[in-house]
Design a protein around this motif. Structure first.
Motif, PDB file in Angstrom:
ATOM      1  N   ASN A   1       0.697  -1.035  -0.081  1.00  0.00           N
ATOM      2  CA  ASN A   1       0.087  -0.123   0.038  1.00  0.00           C
ATOM      3  C   ASN A   1       0.740   1.327  -0.076  1.00  0.00           C
ATOM      4  OD1 ASN A   1      -2.327  -1.528   0.144  1.00  0.00           O
ATOM      5  ND2 ASN A   1      -2.102  -1.701   2.224  1.00  0.00           N
TER       6      ASN A   1
ATOM      7  N   LEU B   1      -0.465   7.683  -2.340  1.00  0.00           N
ATOM      8  CA  LEU B   1      -1.647   7.832  -3.313  1.00  0.00           C
ATOM      9  C   LEU B   1      -3.001   7.654  -2.593  1.00  0.00           C
ATOM     10  CD1 LEU B   1      -0.080   5.570  -5.842  1.00  0.00           C
ATOM     11  CD2 LEU B   1      -0.032   8.006  -5.811  1.00  0.00           C
ATOM     12  N   ASP B   2      -2.859   7.831  -1.196  1.00  0.00           N
ATOM     13  CA  ASP B   2      -4.184   7.532  -0.803  1.00  0.00           C
ATOM     14  C   ASP B   2      -5.274   8.711  -0.988  1.00  0.00           C
ATOM     15  OD1 ASP B   2      -3.502   5.257   0.596  1.00  0.00           O
ATOM     16  OD2 ASP B   2      -2.778   6.143   2.340  1.00  0.00           O
TER      17      ASP B   2
ATOM     18  N   SER C   1      -4.446   5.182  -6.421  1.00  0.00           N
ATOM     19  CA  SER C   1      -4.423   4.232  -5.622  1.00  0.00           C
ATOM     20  C   SER C   1      -4.957   3.000  -6.015  1.00  0.00           C
ATOM     21  CB  SER C   1      -5.189   4.895  -4.398  1.00  0.00           C
ATOM     22  OG  SER C   1      -5.336   3.767  -3.337  1.00  0.00           O
ATOM     23  N   SER C   2      -6.103   3.131  -6.852  1.00  0.00           N
ATOM     24  CA  SER C   2      -6.713   1.521  -7.330  1.00  0.00           C
ATOM     25  C   SER C   2      -5.770   0.932  -8.191  1.00  0.00           C
ATOM     26  CB  SER C   2      -8.016   1.987  -7.938  1.00  0.00           C
ATOM     27  OG  SER C   2      -8.518   0.908  -8.297  1.00  0.00           O
TER      28      SER C   2
ATOM     29  N   SER D   1      -1.692   0.708  -6.027  1.00  0.00           N
ATOM     30  CA  SER D   1      -1.523   0.156  -4.687  1.00  0.00           C
ATOM     31  C   SER D   1      -2.707  -0.912  -4.444  1.00  0.00           C
ATOM     32  CB  SER D   1      -2.001   1.479  -4.011  1.00  0.00           C
ATOM     33  OG  SER D   1      -1.720   1.099  -2.676  1.00  0.00           O
TER      34      SER D   1
END
Length: 358
Positions: free
Chosen positions: A136, A140-141, A147-148, A151
């Protein structure tokens, strides 16, 4: 009446789901390519994946370590592949029958093990299981799209795509890969060159089983976090089909079979190229020049130009010294004759035996 919105289907989340679901198939394809280059069709990839999936989740629940679970799955894959290799190479058993046998035993054996050891039927999901870790990226949260896509992948999902590059390097850039490909292309020629074909084939089968076991361990510990009966769902057969579709070539550059090119098509349609990049060279025979007693003077030394404006040379007058030196000497007993040409050899004639007196 509800309308179908294609934007809900073809979204950025589809990329993440595609990469996750293709990871075990990629590992199985790597296993199929390795065995294919040794001229061995490993049909037991499906059964090895199923055995490895159950063994890995069992060891993970018993020890709480995903490393020991992965090592146990790899050991099981090596043992099954070793049995297949010894039966095929030592006992000359048919590799297709061996593959079908392992697949049939895996389908019934895993169900029997679940009933006898865990007392369950259908699926097995222990709470003490330690799955593969996930990567994770915290930076990129705040971006749901990035993020998808980049991560949330497990360790085996990342490692599966790294194995493609490692396979290409080993096959086409190392001595081991050269020997493996030579055994698959022409086993007799490789044996004549000093390659131990038995060791190369057995090693390729065992390594193929290792990658198949890693694919099975990812199914139960990284993709679903549980074991179900027949959870491979034909992924081993899909891997063999993908390997045959690509011609067993790990090269993904444009123009190659793995990229959808025509190199494998030409090989199948009869445009055979020399193996391993060597050219077919045939030595040309040239007749030796006839030996003479004395070298004749060169004509170019006795040619003069008639005028500065003309370009064509003219010979010297007949009475000059150069012209007289160009005459062939008269045949005499003291002058040696030139040696006979090799093309005019004396033909061999059988001698007649004297008749026996009656």
């Amino acid at each position: 009446m509800t309308t179908l919105n294609l934007g809900d289907i073809f979204s950025y989340q589809l990329i993440h789901a595609t990469l996750r679901s293709s990871a075990p198939i990629v590992m199985a394809v790597v296993a199929a390519i390795i065995s294919k280059h040794a001229n061995v069709f490993n049909l037991a990839i499906e059964g090895i994946m199923l055995f490895a999936a159950l063994i890995s989740i069992t060891v993970s629940a018993a020890t709480g370590s995903w490393v020991l679970a992965l090592l146990a799955a790899v050991a099981a894959g090596m043992l099954i592949s070793l049995l297949i290799g010894l039966a095929h190479l030592k006992l000359s058993a048919n590799i297709l029958i061996l593959g079908f046998s392992i697949n049939a035993i895996a389908q019934g054996g895993t169900r029997l093990m679940m009933q006898e050891f865990f007392g369950t039927v259908g699926s097995y999901a222990p709470k003490e299981m330690a799955p593969f870790p996930r990567l994770n990226i915290a930076a990129l949260d705040g971006h749901p799209v990035l993020s998808s896509i980049f991560s949330g992948y497990s360790l085996m999902e990342i490692l599966s795509f790294v194995c493609i590059l490692l396979l290409w390097v080993v096959l086409y850039k190392t001595k081991t890969g050269l020997r493996l490909r030579s055994v698959g292309l022409n086993e007799t020629a490789a044996r004549t060159a000093g390659v131990n074909t038995y060791r190369v084939k057995l090693g390729a089968i065992v390594v193929s089983g290792i990658f198949a076991a890693m694919a099975g361990a990812h199914l139960s510990m990284g993709y679903t976090n549980m074991f179900a009966e027949g959870m491979t769902s034909g992924r081993g057969f899909m891997a063999n089909a993908a390997m045959n579709f690509g011609g067993g070539n790990a090269d993904c550059r444009p123009g190659t079979t793995a990229h959808g090119g025509t190199r494998g098509t030409k090989r199948r349609t009869g445009d055979q190229r020399p193996a391993l990049g060597h050219r077919r060279s045939r030595p040309r025979w040239r007749a030796p020049a006839p030996a003479t007693s004395a070298p004749w003077p060169r004509w170019s030394s006795c040619m003069v130009r008639s005028s500065p404006t003309t370009t064509s040379p003219t010979p010297m007058p007949p009475g000059s010294a150069c012209a007289s030196s160009m005459r062939r000497p008269a045949s005499s007993s003291s002058t040696p004759t030139p040696a006979a040409s090799p093309s005019r050899r004396r033909r061999w004639r059988p001698t007649r035996r004297p008749s026996r007196p009656t």
